[in-house]
Scaffold this motif. Structure first.
Motif, PDB file in Angstrom:
ATOM      1  N   GLN A 149      14.420  16.576 -11.526  1.00 26.63           N
ATOM      2  CA  GLN A 149      13.471  17.594 -11.046  1.00 26.63           C
ATOM      3  C   GLN A 149      13.521  18.851 -11.920  1.00 26.63           C
ATOM      4  O   GLN A 149      12.495  19.501 -12.140  1.00 26.63           O
ATOM      5  CB  GLN A 149      13.731  17.922  -9.582  1.00 26.63           C
ATOM      6  CG  GLN A 149      13.310  16.798  -8.663  1.00 26.63           C
ATOM      7  CD  GLN A 149      13.619  17.061  -7.199  1.00 26.63           C
ATOM      8  OE1 GLN A 149      14.419  17.934  -6.849  1.00 26.63           O
ATOM      9  NE2 GLN A 149      12.993  16.297  -6.318  1.00 26.63           N
ATOM     10  N   GLU A 176       8.838  11.884  -8.766  1.00 31.17           N
ATOM     11  CA  GLU A 176       8.407  12.021  -7.357  1.00 31.17           C
ATOM     12  C   GLU A 176       8.640  10.731  -6.571  1.00 31.17           C
ATOM     13  O   GLU A 176       8.994  10.786  -5.398  1.00 31.17           O
ATOM     14  CB  GLU A 176       6.939  12.441  -7.285  1.00 31.17           C
ATOM     15  CG  GLU A 176       6.717  13.872  -7.724  1.00 31.17           C
ATOM     16  CD  GLU A 176       5.242  14.263  -7.814  1.00 31.17           C
ATOM     17  OE1 GLU A 176       4.376  13.500  -7.310  1.00 31.17           O
ATOM     18  OE2 GLU A 176       4.958  15.314  -8.395  1.00 31.17           O
ATOM     19  N   GLN A 181      10.434  14.352  -2.317  1.00 29.77           N
ATOM     20  CA  GLN A 181      10.714  15.563  -1.553  1.00 29.77           C
ATOM     21  C   GLN A 181      10.762  15.177  -0.087  1.00 29.77           C
ATOM     22  O   GLN A 181       9.906  14.456   0.383  1.00 29.77           O
ATOM     23  CB  GLN A 181       9.614  16.623  -1.778  1.00 29.77           C
ATOM     24  CG  GLN A 181       9.477  17.061  -3.216  1.00 29.77           C
ATOM     25  CD  GLN A 181      10.622  17.927  -3.675  1.00 29.77           C
ATOM     26  OE1 GLN A 181      11.366  18.469  -2.883  1.00 29.77           O
ATOM     27  NE2 GLN A 181      10.773  18.055  -4.981  1.00 29.77           N
TER      28      GLN A 181
END
Length: 182
Positions: A149, A176, A181
């Motif tokens: 990230q 991702e 997240q």
């Protein structure tokens, strides 16, 4: 042809090595990184550096050997992407994050092409090994998440939109998927 020489040099240097989570020959990784850069229209020097990007880190080959065989430009690209294995995992990754913020675009291109290939392979291997895959790394899931990230956060620094290759967004999407997240 210099690219063929670099590919052969790397193949010989990595002979007998396999990827971390499989029995696949290690050289398949630098070949995929070089192919990605070549498809983007990168310079011959950058494609050569892609073939050679792990030889100093993972074999007895030195930067001086690279410089002798391939010249200053390629040696500098390889050196910019070579981790100092005498440092801790966290120190090495901090250095890469710093590099991605401040490096010339060619170094950024090499770093992201490398990280993308590694992450795509990890994603495939995760399907087979599941959570046990993290035991094969020096750092577990949370540290890998932080690292990837952080790379995404800084990889665009200093680049105009016209200088950003398509695989940067591919890397961002892979990060991702692998490290969602919550």
């Amino acid at each position: 042809m210099l690219k063929e020489k670099a590919k052969n040099f790397a193949t010989k240097a990595h002979q007998g090595q396999t990827r971390k989570n499989s029995d696949e020959a290690y050289i398949t990784h630098p070949i995929r990184v070089a192919q990605r850069l070549e498809l983007e229209g990168s310079s011959d020097s950058l494609v050569c550096a892609a073939y050679l990007h792990d030889v100093v880190e993972d074999t007895p080959v030195t930067i001086d050997d690279i410089q002798h065989e391939f010249g200053n430009e390629i040696a500098q690209l390889v050196a910019a992407h070579t981790e100092d294995k005498s440092k801790t995992w966290k120190e090495r990754k901090q250095h890469t994050i710093y590099s991605i913020q401040n490096a010339p675009k060619e170094v950024k291109y090499l770093i992201i092409a490398d990280k993308l290939d590694n992450l795509l392979e990890l994603e495939k291997e995760y399907q087979i090994l599941g959570e046990a895959i993290w035991a094969n790394f020096n750092a577990g899931y949370e540290q890998q998440k932080w690292y990837n990230q952080s790379i995404v956060k800084y990889m665009y620094a200093g680049l105009d939109k016209s200088e950003v290759p398509g695989y940067f967004s591919e890397y961002e999407n892979a990060v991702e998927r692998v490290f969602p997240q919550k």
